[in-house]
Design a protein around this motif. Sequence first.
Motif, mmCIF file in Angstrom:
data_model
loop_
_atom_site.group_PDB
_atom_site.id
_atom_site.type_symbol
_atom_site.label_atom_id
_atom_site.label_comp_id
_atom_site.label_asym_id
_atom_site.label_seq_id
_atom_site.Cartn_x
_atom_site.Cartn_y
_atom_site.Cartn_z
ATOM 1 N N MET A 1 17.458 -19.097 -6.501
ATOM 2 C CA MET A 1 17.949 -17.724 -6.290
ATOM 3 C C MET A 1 17.643 -16.897 -7.537
ATOM 4 N N SER A 2 16.806 -15.883 -7.391
ATOM 5 C CA SER A 2 16.423 -15.087 -8.563
ATOM 6 C C SER A 2 16.546 -13.599 -8.292
ATOM 7 N N GLU A 3 17.280 -13.258 -7.258
ATOM 8 C CA GLU A 3 17.392 -11.852 -6.888
ATOM 9 C C GLU A 3 18.320 -11.092 -7.832
ATOM 10 N N THR A 4 18.111 -9.784 -7.855
ATOM 11 C CA THR A 4 19.005 -8.865 -8.567
ATOM 12 C C THR A 4 19.648 -7.944 -7.538
ATOM 13 N N ALA A 5 20.968 -7.795 -7.621
ATOM 14 C CA ALA A 5 21.696 -6.931 -6.691
ATOM 15 C C ALA A 5 22.483 -5.887 -7.461
ATOM 16 N N VAL A 6 22.471 -4.665 -6.970
ATOM 17 C CA VAL A 6 23.342 -3.606 -7.476
ATOM 18 C C VAL A 6 24.564 -3.530 -6.569
ATOM 19 N N VAL A 7 25.737 -3.441 -7.153
ATOM 20 C CA VAL A 7 26.967 -3.205 -6.398
ATOM 21 C C VAL A 7 27.410 -1.781 -6.695
ATOM 22 N N TRP A 8 27.292 -0.916 -5.703
ATOM 23 C CA TRP A 8 27.722 0.485 -5.862
ATOM 24 C C TRP A 8 29.189 0.573 -5.468
ATOM 25 N N PHE A 9 30.058 0.623 -6.479
ATOM 26 C CA PHE A 9 31.494 0.770 -6.224
ATOM 27 C C PHE A 9 31.791 2.202 -5.794
ATOM 28 N N ARG A 10 32.654 2.316 -4.812
ATOM 29 C CA ARG A 10 33.047 3.645 -4.320
ATOM 30 C C ARG A 10 34.579 3.711 -4.303
ATOM 31 N N ASP A 11 35.196 3.689 -3.135
ATOM 32 C CA ASP A 11 36.658 3.629 -3.061
ATOM 33 C C ASP A 11 37.100 2.178 -2.899
ATOM 34 N N ALA A 94 18.855 1.434 -9.129
ATOM 35 C CA ALA A 94 18.332 0.251 -8.434
ATOM 36 C C ALA A 94 16.871 0.000 -8.783
ATOM 37 N N GLU A 95 16.095 1.070 -8.877
ATOM 38 C CA GLU A 95 14.683 0.920 -9.217
ATOM 39 C C GLU A 95 14.512 0.481 -10.667
ATOM 40 N N THR A 96 15.331 1.043 -11.553
ATOM 41 C CA THR A 96 15.229 0.722 -12.977
ATOM 42 C C THR A 96 15.515 -0.754 -13.254
ATOM 43 N N GLN A 120 20.484 4.995 1.517
ATOM 44 C CA GLN A 120 19.778 3.927 2.229
ATOM 45 C C GLN A 120 18.325 4.305 2.501
ATOM 46 N N SER A 121 18.101 5.552 2.871
ATOM 47 C CA SER A 121 16.748 6.011 3.147
ATOM 48 C C SER A 121 15.886 5.983 1.893
ATOM 49 N N LEU A 122 16.435 6.471 0.780
ATOM 50 C CA LEU A 122 15.683 6.491 -0.468
ATOM 51 C C LEU A 122 15.413 5.081 -0.980
ATOM 52 N N LEU A 123 16.372 4.174 -0.791
ATOM 53 C CA LEU A 123 16.153 2.792 -1.197
ATOM 54 C C LEU A 123 15.066 2.142 -0.356
ATOM 55 N N ILE A 128 13.758 -1.436 -1.233
ATOM 56 C CA ILE A 128 15.015 -2.077 -1.624
ATOM 57 C C ILE A 128 15.949 -2.117 -0.415
ATOM 58 N N ASP A 129 16.514 -3.288 -0.147
ATOM 59 C CA ASP A 129 17.419 -3.444 0.993
ATOM 60 C C ASP A 129 18.804 -2.877 0.682
ATOM 61 N N THR A 130 19.533 -2.545 1.752
ATOM 62 C CA THR A 130 20.915 -2.081 1.628
ATOM 63 C C THR A 130 21.814 -2.953 2.496
ATOM 64 N N GLU A 131 22.928 -3.367 1.940
ATOM 65 C CA GLU A 131 23.952 -4.076 2.715
ATOM 66 C C GLU A 131 25.269 -3.322 2.571
ATOM 67 N N ARG A 132 25.820 -2.925 3.726
ATOM 68 C CA ARG A 132 27.063 -2.155 3.730
ATOM 69 C C ARG A 132 28.213 -3.063 4.152
ATOM 70 N N HIS A 133 29.382 -2.859 3.526
ATOM 71 C CA HIS A 133 30.525 -3.738 3.750
ATOM 72 C C HIS A 133 31.779 -2.916 4.037
ATOM 73 N N TRP A 134 32.584 -3.431 4.960
ATOM 74 C CA TRP A 134 33.819 -2.753 5.371
ATOM 75 C C TRP A 134 34.975 -3.354 4.573
ATOM 76 N N THR A 135 35.609 -2.562 3.697
ATOM 77 C CA THR A 135 36.600 -3.122 2.768
ATOM 78 C C THR A 135 37.892 -2.318 2.660
ATOM 79 N N HIS A 136 38.061 -1.264 3.442
ATOM 80 C CA HIS A 136 39.128 -0.292 3.166
ATOM 81 C C HIS A 136 40.355 -0.449 4.062
#
Length: 483
Positions: A1-11, A94-96, A120-123, A128-136
Amino acid sequence: MSETAVVWFRDDLRVHDNETLNAAVAGAERVVPLYVFDEREHAGTGMFDLSKKGARWGRFRREAVVDLRASLRDLGGDLLVRHGDPRAVVPAVAETVDADTVHLQTKPATEELADEHAVQSLLADRGIDTERHWTHTLYHVDDLPTPSHDIHDTFTPWREEVEREATVRAPLSTPAAVTTPPLGAAGDADVPSLEELGHDPADASYDDRGVLAFEGGETAALERLDDYIWDGDHLRKYKETRNGLLGADYSSKFSAWLAHGCLSPRRVHAAVERYEDERVANEDTYWLVFELLWRDFFQFQFVKHGADFFRPNGIRDVEKEWRRGPEAREAFERWAAGETGVPFVDANMRELNATGYMSNRGRQNVASFLADAMGVDWRLGAAYFESRLVDYDVASNWGNWAYQAGVGNDSRDNYFDVLAQAEHYDPGAEYVTHWLPELDGLPAEYAHRPWRLSAAGQERHGVVLGRDYPEPPFDVAERFRKL
């Protein structure tokens, strides 16, 4: 496993029970947590040219981000902090860092969804893939017995179905470690000050007349959870005391931490279940879960109805004529300032303006007064709450306001008689005089209805209407008799 992931924190400003963070840690070797202070939230304007978010909301959010960075560093990671437009910042970061995937919390609110889709469109354009999660919410959207777009528009049948056929998931464990690659100077960037975010620190100060200081962050959230449920042992009387007006513990006060995502509703649910196992289970303990279900209901209603919640006649397109124009705006301004001449309304509005908080009982009454008694477009009130509340949540705020205005999730058009409510919930006028000290010399029987005093009585008590306290704009009792 050598991937890099960004976690975009929101609420979702926490490390406990956070599906977004856990998924990134499980799926990538390197994780770059990111928070973007959205310049549109802090310095922008919304509906009716009212400010989007107030200084107390900004202070709480800033404290929450500082606390999140500390928690991530304790896990061996870090938090990259930026200030700008997340639609531009997230793809650029994410690109950087050469990310393979960006994980983010998804929410049903219209502006938040638009941002998600734009990012998501710009990624995707960058590969770059996007994964959305339901957490609220308490119940996961995937576990609803009826899909969100088809759920009941009325709370009780929805609640009964969910309680009968769905299960609350157990809270996720906090990751044992978060591996963040060296961020260099970028990782050492200071969290923007309130001034840099566009807020006046004086407007964010704590008022010691308030019910609670509301310190932002997961650490403070978990401390409040323990203080309220375990140390204070208040849960056993929650339903009995929840309509209080003064003091820290008449209700849980979890709403701000839930709104900012510093506290998981599933963590609250787990605490209630443990309390019921170890101490007592009764109607009061269940009622806290009941309130979490109301919160869930409006989140899922926003999935179903979206922007229709912002229409003047609501999701049901009810035929109502709202007052608009200069006179209506003037009436709204008096309401917002706590200068209507109706003490229970004014006391609640002054508490909101001074602290960023108001009890649930107060919110129902001031909303009813603006929409029902004054006939002013309810959306002005909802937008004003957005600009003032420390616990602002899109779905909870707009869903509850629409409900009270008779254009939301209830076919009944109910109203609150604020005079009867005041005398029932504040019989000794302690709350009213706490926030309206100019009425402190009045006997309780007049503190809620000072206009009943004769001119001589007003002079004797030092509360002359029109001089020491505003006169009401109409015969309040008569107005409610006609509703």
